[in-house]
Every structure is written in structure tokens, then in C-alpha cells.
Design a protein around this motif. Sequence first.
Motif, PDB file in Angstrom:
ATOM      1  N   ARG A 146      -7.153  -7.353  28.873  1.00 17.18           N
ATOM      2  CA  ARG A 146      -6.203  -6.629  28.027  1.00 17.18           C
ATOM      3  C   ARG A 146      -5.748  -5.328  28.686  1.00 17.18           C
ATOM      4  O   ARG A 146      -4.580  -4.934  28.577  1.00 17.18           O
ATOM      5  CB  ARG A 146      -6.848  -6.323  26.667  1.00 17.18           C
ATOM      6  N   LEU A 147      -6.675  -4.658  29.371  1.00 15.45           N
ATOM      7  CA  LEU A 147      -6.310  -3.411  30.043  1.00 15.45           C
ATOM      8  C   LEU A 147      -5.379  -3.681  31.220  1.00 15.45           C
ATOM      9  O   LEU A 147      -4.493  -2.873  31.514  1.00 15.45           O
ATOM     10  CB  LEU A 147      -7.569  -2.681  30.516  1.00 15.45           C
ATOM     11  N   GLY A 148      -5.567  -4.813  31.891  1.00 11.16           N
ATOM     12  CA  GLY A 148      -4.630  -5.197  32.948  1.00 11.16           C
ATOM     13  C   GLY A 148      -3.249  -5.468  32.386  1.00 11.16           C
ATOM     14  O   GLY A 148      -2.237  -5.077  32.971  1.00 11.16           O
ATOM     15  N   ARG A 154       3.046  -0.987  30.633  1.00 12.92           N
ATOM     16  CA  ARG A 154       2.677   0.290  30.035  1.00 12.92           C
ATOM     17  C   ARG A 154       3.686   0.788  29.001  1.00 12.92           C
ATOM     18  O   ARG A 154       3.326   1.347  27.973  1.00 12.92           O
ATOM     19  CB  ARG A 154       2.496   1.342  31.144  1.00 12.92           C
ATOM     20  N   ALA A 155       4.984   0.589  29.255  1.00 10.62           N
ATOM     21  CA  ALA A 155       6.021   1.115  28.356  1.00 10.62           C
ATOM     22  C   ALA A 155       6.001   0.443  26.983  1.00 10.62           C
ATOM     23  O   ALA A 155       6.562   0.981  26.020  1.00 10.62           O
ATOM     24  CB  ALA A 155       7.400   0.944  28.985  1.00 10.62           C
ATOM     25  N   ILE A 269      -8.867   0.443  35.089  1.00  9.54           N
ATOM     26  CA  ILE A 269      -7.818  -0.374  35.702  1.00  9.54           C
ATOM     27  C   ILE A 269      -6.698   0.516  36.229  1.00  9.54           C
ATOM     28  O   ILE A 269      -6.239   0.371  37.364  1.00  9.54           O
ATOM     29  CB  ILE A 269      -7.239  -1.369  34.671  1.00  9.54           C
ATOM     30  N   ALA A 270      -6.239   1.461  35.398  1.00 13.56           N
ATOM     31  CA  ALA A 270      -5.126   2.332  35.792  1.00 13.56           C
ATOM     32  C   ALA A 270      -5.515   3.239  36.957  1.00 13.56           C
ATOM     33  O   ALA A 270      -4.708   3.491  37.856  1.00 13.56           O
ATOM     34  CB  ALA A 270      -4.673   3.169  34.595  1.00 13.56           C
ATOM     35  N   ARG A 271      -6.749   3.714  36.964  1.00 14.56           N
ATOM     36  CA  ARG A 271      -7.167   4.684  37.983  1.00 14.56           C
ATOM     37  C   ARG A 271      -7.452   4.052  39.325  1.00 14.56           C
ATOM     38  O   ARG A 271      -7.423   4.732  40.360  1.00 14.56           O
ATOM     39  CB  ARG A 271      -8.415   5.441  37.506  1.00 14.56           C
TER      40      ARG A 271
END
Length: 334
Positions: A146-148, A154-155, A269-271
Motif C-alpha cells: 500500500r505504501l508503494g 502521491r497526488a 518506501i518514500a525515503r
Amino acid sequence: MTLDTPLNIFRLATVDDIAAITAITSAADSGLTTVPRTEARVADYIDQSHRFLAGDPMANRVLFVVERDSEIMGISGIIPKLGLERPFYSFKRSRHARRSMKPNLSVRYDTLQLTNDFDDFTELASIYLAPKARGKGVARLMSLGRLGFIERHRAMFAAQLMADIRGWVDADGTSPFWEHLASKFIQTDFDAADRLSATDGNFIMELLPNLPIMLNLLPKAVDECAGKPHDISAGAMGLLMSAGFDTTDLCDIFDGGPAIICKAERTLIARTRFEPIAFDCQKSDLKFIHYGGDRLAFRAAMGPANPLTKNGSRDIATALGEGLSVSLAVESRE
């Protein structure tokens, strides 16, 4: 780690999955409030998923499955915007202190007060694992996939993420939080309140008090379980904590389960996301999530990778298709 065989694939749920999903989730108990347990609810979640991805502003569910050897092993989901259908209520815990100089006495106590702190957050929800899937890396992929998806889109989601963890129950399956607090205001059984809250939350605002509730006037068990996860949910909570989430002073209004939060830009994931330039990594000590594809074409799987050389797994790249990105998922060794 080396590549799992067979491969677990994380993807969007489709109408072809309705029967298989229901066969798994129909056994879910009432404490899992966002898990769809009937074919009608599953179908509604899938319909909302597709409408949300098509840009419908009133659709507010995204439902995923993990598939292994063409068999559904579990589900997880996202609620893109809390408060869209109705206010999202939590209890906020606060500490109070009083002191008297004459006589020299003091008291400290905590209160719970109804809040809407999470309105406009994106919630990670609806996670449920088939019994046969335990120990096969499915739960990790269901949660982190889900984080991927959020990172790739992201928007479409809020800047702040939250997860409402199932609350603690005793050996008899009774929630002290519900038994000694919530049920005193919502005078029905837990299952009935759960079913009602799934379709209409107005009764929460109408019945629960707006004034602070003093925990020192309630049985000690309420204080102890406010913000405490269910034994079977502690692992899922720990996984999200390792992925960047933090604890809060808010808890669920029914079972007292903890709420945890993370900024979308601060998830693991984002970092740690990187774009691979090669695909010939066969083995790595750390677990990596490979993900790619947009919207309905999104896929994710776990496999070996090397972030220093920006090298991913060829087998996973082939299984997932075009548009691959790779992110470090969990810093743990096999």
C-alpha cells in the motif's frame, strides 16, 4: 534474501476476485471494522476502487489482494480521505495534574475526549490474511504494498497517513474498553454498533459525550487497554512502525485500539526509493519491495536488490511488467 518461489504478487482487486475474497474474509470477526465480510461489501469496495482511480471524488476505497499461484492469500486497503462520508471520530488522551498546598495533596489523571483529528488523513485499512498464508511473507507485502502504491500515486492521497489498529481483548474475546466505556453510551452489542458504523456514523456524534471522560473513575482495565493493540495486531503495528509510523495519543472509540501516523513523504518506501539501472541481482541480505505500473496496472513483490549499484531482480521485473521502480521495504535480515 533470495527470490521466493512461488512469488507473492500484490495488485488491485477485481470483480473476478469477489468470491475468493469473501471466502477468506467471511471468517473475520467484528473487531475488524473495515474488512468487507460479504460479497456485497467486497463488490462495493472493488467498485469504489475502480471509480476512485478513474477520478470519482465520491469513491473512497482502494482494495488490494496478494495472489500466490493464482490463489488469493489476503487483502489490504486504503481509505483515501477520512471524513469524506462522515466525520472520523477518535478519543484523544490527555494528562491532567492538580495540586493543593494546604493540605499538601496532589492528583494526576487522564481523560479521553471525542475528536476529529484525523479528518482529511489517508488511512491504511482492511488488512486480513488467510490462515494458510501465515509465514509466507504475505502479511509484509499486503501492508507495505500500500505504501508503494501511495508513493507512486502521491497526488491522489493525503500528505498525512494513519492506521487504526485493532484494540486489545481479553481471553474471552471481550473488549474492556467497549464493555466499561463505549457501551455505556452506545447501548447495543459490539457487532451491531460495528455494522451500523460501516454505513452511518451519525449515532456516534449523537450518543458519545463531547465532555472529557475521566479514566480514574472507570475500571483500571479501561485505562490499561486504551491505546493497546490486539495480540494478533501487534505484529502489523510493529511492521508499520518500522516503516516510519509513530504512536499518537489517540485511540479508537469502540475498542480503544491505538492510532499511528506518518507523513507520506517520510515512509520508509518514500525515503529509500531508487530507480534501478540493472536487473541481475540474485541475492541480498535485506528485503526489498519492487513495484511498478500505474493505477489498475500496479503490481508489487518482494525480492533481492542492491541499492548501491541500483540493481533489481530480473525475475520480479519480468513478473511485474513495465514501469518498474524499486524501494527498500524493511530493514530486517532473513
